[in-house]
Design an enzyme around this catalytic site. Structure first.
Site, short mmCIF file in Angstrom:
data_model
loop_
_atom_site.label_atom_id
_atom_site.label_comp_id
_atom_site.label_asym_id
_atom_site.label_seq_id
_atom_site.Cartn_x
_atom_site.Cartn_y
_atom_site.Cartn_z
CG HIS A 22 -7.54 13.38 -18.82
ND1 HIS A 22 -7.42 12.26 -18.06
CD2 HIS A 22 -7.78 12.96 -20.08
CE1 HIS A 22 -7.58 11.19 -18.82
NE2 HIS A 22 -7.80 11.61 -20.06
CB ALA A 27 -18.11 20.50 -39.81
#
Length: 175
Positions: free
Chosen positions: A98, A142
């Protein structure tokens, strides 16, 4: 051949093969089927179960690439994945995000290509955002987010990801 129908093709492959186990032959079968609608595919492209792709015509992968289960690749600009790349489970790679326009987030979007260089490893639950290059041999740990490019041969972690350790390049890269 499938460029106009690549979103439908990705859905079809996912539905048709999701029931198969994540055995090496099934991983390669999924990769071969997805590759029919992709820009470029190398040898041994392996895709685990329940991976979601959009707009496969933007995707190029090298040799020996693995995409882990439940990963999502939102492709609205070029995404190039080099050779010997590991993408763990639940990874989000998006070449579209966005944009803030006229005081609103819901209008407009930012698109930019993504490059994942040879030998990189993207850890579980990590996110790679538009315009990012993941360096050669780099680990994105991670649960990390990469809103900016990461250097070669580094271990990067955090939100946003920062270099935590520098790795020794292989001897052939040092010469």
């Amino acid at each position: 051949m499938f460029q106009k129908f690549d979103l439908l093709w990705a859905w079809f492959v996912r539905v048709a093969t999701n029931w198969l186990p994540d055995a090496k032959c099934c991983l390669r079968l999924r990769g071969a089927l997805y590759s029919l609608a992709m820009k470029k595919t190398g040898r041994n492209f392996q895709v685990a179960s329940d991976v979601r792709f959009t707009h496969l015509q933007w995707l190029s992968v090298g040799d020996n690439v693995y995409v882990g289960p439940n990963s999502v690749l939102i492709l609205d600009d070029d995404v190039t994945i080099g050779n010997d790349v590991l993408i763990a489970h639940k990874v989000m790679i998006t070449s579209r995000n966005h944009a803030y326009e006229n005081g609103k987030w819901n209008k407009g979007s930012r698109r930019a290509p993504i490059v994942v260089k040879d030998g990189a490893w993207i850890g579980a639950n990590a996110a790679v955002l538009p315009g990012v290059t993941i360096g050669r041999g780099t680990v994105l740990a991670a649960c990390s987010s990469a809103p900016k490019s990461l250097p070669d041969y580094a271990v990067c972690a955090g939100v946003p990801a920062a270099v935590k350790k520098t790795l020794e390049p292989p001897k052939e890269d040092q010469e």
